[in-house]
Design a protein around this motif. Structure first.
Motif, mmCIF file in Angstrom:
data_model
loop_
_atom_site.group_PDB
_atom_site.id
_atom_site.type_symbol
_atom_site.label_atom_id
_atom_site.label_comp_id
_atom_site.label_asym_id
_atom_site.label_seq_id
_atom_site.Cartn_x
_atom_site.Cartn_y
_atom_site.Cartn_z
ATOM 1 N N THR A 1 0.787 -1.323 0.036
ATOM 2 C CA THR A 1 0.079 -0.024 0.109
ATOM 3 C C THR A 1 0.876 1.161 0.105
ATOM 4 O O THR A 1 0.341 2.491 -0.165
ATOM 5 N N SER A 2 2.183 1.028 0.062
ATOM 6 C CA SER A 2 2.977 2.276 0.145
ATOM 7 C C SER A 2 4.140 2.396 -1.095
ATOM 8 O O SER A 2 4.671 3.139 -1.031
ATOM 9 N N SER A 3 3.270 1.738 -2.215
ATOM 10 C CA SER A 3 4.082 2.026 -3.334
ATOM 11 C C SER A 3 2.849 1.846 -4.680
ATOM 12 O O SER A 3 1.933 1.624 -4.667
ATOM 13 N N LYS A 4 3.369 2.651 -5.862
ATOM 14 C CA LYS A 4 2.638 2.694 -7.170
ATOM 15 C C LYS A 4 3.587 2.361 -8.065
ATOM 16 O O LYS A 4 4.689 3.266 -8.230
ATOM 17 N N ASN A 5 3.418 1.056 -8.631
ATOM 18 C CA ASN A 5 4.322 0.856 -9.875
ATOM 19 C C ASN A 5 3.652 0.726 -11.118
ATOM 20 O O ASN A 5 2.606 -0.024 -11.291
ATOM 21 N N TYR A 6 4.248 0.984 -12.158
ATOM 22 C CA TYR A 6 4.043 1.196 -13.644
ATOM 23 C C TYR A 6 4.794 0.792 -14.471
ATOM 24 O O TYR A 6 5.913 0.716 -14.216
ATOM 25 N N ILE A 7 4.383 0.149 -15.376
ATOM 26 C CA ILE A 7 5.000 -0.377 -16.558
ATOM 27 C C ILE A 7 5.112 0.744 -17.807
ATOM 28 O O ILE A 7 4.170 1.319 -17.904
ATOM 29 N N ILE A 8 6.310 1.119 -18.120
ATOM 30 C CA ILE A 8 6.542 2.003 -19.172
ATOM 31 C C ILE A 8 6.330 1.253 -20.624
ATOM 32 O O ILE A 8 7.003 0.322 -20.727
ATOM 33 N N VAL A 9 5.167 1.694 -21.342
ATOM 34 C CA VAL A 9 4.940 1.162 -22.618
ATOM 35 C C VAL A 9 5.271 2.160 -23.713
ATOM 36 O O VAL A 9 4.768 3.260 -23.814
ATOM 37 N N ASP A 10 5.827 1.550 -24.742
ATOM 38 C CA ASP A 10 5.903 2.373 -26.078
ATOM 39 C C ASP A 10 4.871 2.485 -26.700
ATOM 40 O O ASP A 10 4.047 1.313 -27.018
ATOM 41 N N LYS A 11 4.265 3.708 -27.087
ATOM 42 C CA LYS A 11 2.897 3.850 -27.674
ATOM 43 C C LYS A 11 2.633 3.319 -29.185
ATOM 44 O O LYS A 11 1.592 2.919 -29.440
ATOM 45 N N GLY A 12 3.677 3.300 -29.858
ATOM 46 C CA GLY A 12 3.737 3.025 -31.155
ATOM 47 C C GLY A 12 3.776 1.588 -31.348
ATOM 48 O O GLY A 12 3.206 0.960 -32.209
ATOM 49 N N THR A 13 4.437 0.810 -30.450
ATOM 50 C CA THR A 13 4.501 -0.702 -30.504
ATOM 51 C C THR A 13 3.659 -1.394 -29.470
ATOM 52 O O THR A 13 3.366 -2.724 -29.508
ATOM 53 N N ASP A 14 3.238 -0.757 -28.405
ATOM 54 C CA ASP A 14 2.537 -1.261 -27.162
ATOM 55 C C ASP A 14 3.382 -2.385 -26.514
ATOM 56 O O ASP A 14 2.791 -3.232 -25.806
ATOM 57 N N GLU A 15 4.686 -2.107 -26.682
ATOM 58 C CA GLU A 15 5.673 -2.936 -25.867
ATOM 59 C C GLU A 15 6.152 -2.422 -24.858
ATOM 60 O O GLU A 15 6.453 -1.277 -24.650
ATOM 61 N N PRO A 16 6.207 -3.261 -23.637
ATOM 62 C CA PRO A 16 6.783 -3.054 -22.163
ATOM 63 C C PRO A 16 8.294 -2.518 -22.500
ATOM 64 O O PRO A 16 9.017 -3.369 -23.117
ATOM 65 N N ILE A 17 8.617 -1.342 -21.845
ATOM 66 C CA ILE A 17 9.982 -1.016 -22.211
ATOM 67 C C ILE A 17 10.936 -0.971 -20.649
ATOM 68 O O ILE A 17 11.963 -0.770 -20.581
ATOM 69 N N GLY A 18 10.205 -0.735 -19.806
ATOM 70 C CA GLY A 18 10.705 -0.428 -18.547
ATOM 71 C C GLY A 18 9.702 -0.418 -17.444
ATOM 72 O O GLY A 18 8.386 -0.841 -17.540
ATOM 73 N N ILE A 19 10.181 -0.127 -16.279
ATOM 74 C CA ILE A 19 9.249 0.262 -14.729
ATOM 75 C C ILE A 19 9.454 1.462 -14.502
ATOM 76 O O ILE A 19 10.678 2.158 -14.503
ATOM 77 N N THR A 20 8.673 2.135 -13.707
ATOM 78 C CA THR A 20 8.838 3.316 -12.833
ATOM 79 C C THR A 20 7.966 3.044 -11.638
ATOM 80 O O THR A 20 6.846 2.345 -11.909
ATOM 81 N N ALA A 21 8.406 3.780 -10.461
ATOM 82 C CA ALA A 21 7.523 3.487 -9.464
ATOM 83 C C ALA A 21 7.758 4.633 -8.214
ATOM 84 O O ALA A 21 8.789 5.257 -8.256
ATOM 85 N N LEU A 22 6.676 4.870 -7.373
ATOM 86 C CA LEU A 22 6.772 5.607 -6.457
ATOM 87 C C LEU A 22 6.582 4.659 -5.197
ATOM 88 O O LEU A 22 5.819 3.932 -5.017
ATOM 89 N N ILE A 23 7.899 4.592 -4.319
ATOM 90 C CA ILE A 23 7.904 3.740 -3.145
ATOM 91 C C ILE A 23 8.027 4.296 -1.676
ATOM 92 O O ILE A 23 8.410 5.633 -1.738
ATOM 93 N N GLN A 24 7.889 3.634 -0.886
ATOM 94 C CA GLN A 24 7.948 4.123 0.263
ATOM 95 C C GLN A 24 7.424 5.323 0.679
ATOM 96 O O GLN A 24 7.692 6.310 1.181
ATOM 97 N N LEU A 25 5.926 5.382 0.050
ATOM 98 C CA LEU A 25 5.152 6.601 0.025
ATOM 99 C C LEU A 25 4.626 6.780 1.667
ATOM 100 O O LEU A 25 4.079 5.774 2.313
#
Length: 190
Positions: A58-82
């Protein structure tokens, strides 16, 4: 859209991302600059990590980074220790698909995350940690407004040598000022 730029979008991480995330987590070249522990991980370890730490927190928000052109996941970004009481958090960025390295996708993804953190979540402060040998990341973080706050000296052993961990931070008011300066807004309002 809040989580969309010209080339990418962010979406919540789900169980369907485990296999892709495991590939990134098990790639030592990817982990070299982001993970202090360069150990191979089993697929079961990744499932447990995603289920308990990434999606179960409950103390993090995790997201997949996606290329709009290919809809391919390319990485992650997150807010942690909220910490909502004190309006603080830490951010993480990792471009796992090496074909996207050095092309500005990390900058775009982090800018989306910062906008969300400071404008939607109303956080007061964000921090991050970066290994001192990761000069590209340090330039990126500095370019978008993070300031160095401290150093944990010789805390990581990598490539036969000791390296520092640099602690960087950004305040909400600094983010707003940086954005208004970047956009040429004189009164500081967005």
């Amino acid at each position: 859209m809040l989580f969309e730029s010209s080339r990418l979008y962010l979406r919540k991480m789900t169980e369907t991302d485990v296999e892709q995330y495991h590939q990134w987590r098990d790639d030592m070249e990817v982990m070299r600059t982001t993970n202090p522990f360069l150990d191979r991980v089993s697929f079961d370890d990744t499932i447990q990590f995603v289920t308990q730490v990434v999606m179960g927190s409950t103390s993090s928000k995790n997201y997949i980074i996606v290329d709009k052109g290919t809809d391919e996941p390319i990485g992650i970004t997150a807010l942690i220790q909220l910490d909502y009481k004190n309006r603080n958090g830490e951010c993480i960025l990792e471009i796992g698909n090496k074909a996207y390295w050095g092309k500005g996708y990390g900058t775009e993804a982090l800018q989306l995350l910062l906008r969300y953190a400071f404008l939607e979540c109303n956080l007061h402060r964000l921090s991050l940690r970066v290994f001192s040998f990761n000069e590209k990341a340090i330039r990126l973080y500095t370019k978008i407004g993070f300031k160095q706050e401290g150093v944990t000296r010789q805390s990581i052993y990598r490539d036969g040598d000791w390296h520092d961990i640099i602690h960087m931070g950004m305040l909400q008011e600094e983010y707003l000022q940086f954005q208004s300066t970047r956009l040429g807004i004189s009164n500081g309002l967005m």
